[in-house]
Design an enzyme around this catalytic site. Structure first.
Site, mmCIF file in Angstrom:
data_model
loop_
_atom_site.group_PDB
_atom_site.id
_atom_site.type_symbol
_atom_site.label_atom_id
_atom_site.label_comp_id
_atom_site.label_asym_id
_atom_site.label_seq_id
_atom_site.Cartn_x
_atom_site.Cartn_y
_atom_site.Cartn_z
ATOM 1 N N CYS A 12 -14.835 62.507 48.267
ATOM 2 C CA CYS A 12 -16.193 62.436 48.811
ATOM 3 C C CYS A 12 -16.089 62.109 50.297
ATOM 4 C CB CYS A 12 -17.007 61.368 48.080
ATOM 5 S SG CYS A 12 -16.405 59.679 48.358
ATOM 6 N N HIS A 73 -13.890 50.288 49.831
ATOM 7 C CA HIS A 73 -14.808 49.496 49.010
ATOM 8 C C HIS A 73 -15.417 48.325 49.769
ATOM 9 C CE1 HIS A 73 -11.555 51.138 46.350
ATOM 10 N NE2 HIS A 73 -12.611 51.607 45.725
ATOM 11 N N GLU A 125 -15.829 46.832 45.226
ATOM 12 C CA GLU A 125 -17.081 47.162 45.915
ATOM 13 C C GLU A 125 -18.179 46.168 45.560
ATOM 14 O OE1 GLU A 125 -20.853 50.023 45.517
ATOM 15 O OE2 GLU A 125 -18.948 51.054 45.206
ATOM 16 N N SER A 263 -11.857 59.903 44.585
ATOM 17 C CA SER A 263 -10.605 59.518 45.234
ATOM 18 C C SER A 263 -9.457 60.470 44.907
ATOM 19 C CB SER A 263 -10.212 58.095 44.811
ATOM 20 O OG SER A 263 -11.207 57.170 45.180
#
Length: 282
Positions: A12, A73, A125, A263
């Protein structure tokens, strides 16, 4: 046998940004750099970065230079303060969507809301984001029944881990509205890439005889994809690399669907496709 890869499978925006920033920084400063924790949840990528002199460490005391890369994160607020107190420069690879969540939490806390964060309280995160509120002013929930531990006698702010299952977050929101007539503010913090990946995974699962989900076993968004796929297609397999594929999975299958977590780099996805194509299946 037809193989279809979900269009949004793989890296992403936030992950690409973090990786590029780390590589560019190592090249710019021409020195070994550390990331505080693995920069992303993919062991193969983390291993590749070591070849570029980028090494993960678990604590501030292990940082070997006067600079440190913050993982995608993010990190806890108190850890950031300790880094600055040691005069270590921060190269911030925190995903911008996570940064936005941190600001939402800070704002909600200062405005007196009790915060409900939907996510895994052990995920970096979530630990990063929720640290911007006092520990007495929030509750992290990952199941509907955990809402029963909250009093709901004051105004509420709802926020989600950026990789949360959209439908689950909506179910939590609906339940909170049933439990209180107090003011409720809802932050839309599930990133667009996550939503798109989940929608594609659900659609592809409904059209496939087998679903392959590629990504780190410790990747929250990859595990969410696996769960979404498995609800629709029982023949769903979560793998990290092509080496884990088994030829017998594909016997009799006509349509193979592949998706991958945020990822997972393209080269791993390509190896998975190539390995499936190499199987001698009648």
């Amino acid at each position: 046998m037809k193989i279809t890869v979900a269009p949004s499978a793989g890296f992403c925006f936030g992950v690409k940004r973090a990786i590029n920033l780390a590589i560019d920084s190592a090249s710019k400063f021409d020195t070994e750099l550390n990331t505080l924790g693995p920069i992303i949840h993919n062991p193969q990528v983390v291993s590749q970065l070591k070849e570029k002199k980028i090494f993960p460490v678990d604590t501030i005391d292990e940082i070997k230079s006067d600079k440190v890369i913050i993982r995608s994160h993010g990190i806890k607020a108190d850890i950031e303060n300790k880094i600055l107190q040691k005069n270590i420069a921060i190269i911030d690879a925190t995903c911008p969507f996570v940064k936005r969540s941190q600001e939402y939490i800070r704002k909600a806390f200062l405005e007196g809301y009790f915060i409900i964060m939907v996510g895994d309280d052990k995920h970096p995160e979530v630990q990063s984001v929720i640290s911007f509120a006092d520990s007495s002013r929030y509750k992290v929930v990952n199941k509907l029944e955990e809402l029963n531990k909250i009093k709901f006698d004051e105004k509420i702010a709802l926020i989600s881990q950026t990789t949360q299952d959209t439908n689950f977050y909506l179910s939590i929101i609906c339940e909170v509205f049933k439990k209180t007539s107090k003011e409720i503010i809802v932050f839309n913090t599930i990133c667009d890439a996550t939503k798109l990946k989940q929608e594609e995974a659900a659609f592809l699962s409904s059209k496939s005889d087998i679903m392959i989900v590629v990504g780190g076993y410790n990747s929250a968004n990859t595990n969410k994809l696996k769960n979404i796929c498995r609800k629709i297609q029982n023949n769903t397999y979560h793998i990290e690399t092509e080496e884990e594929l088994k030829q017998e999975w594909f016997i009799g299958a006509e349509n193979i669907g592949i998706t991958a977590g945020a990822s997972t780099p393209d080269w791993i996805i390509e190896k998975v496709v190539g390995k499936i194509q190499s199987f001698d299946i009648l």
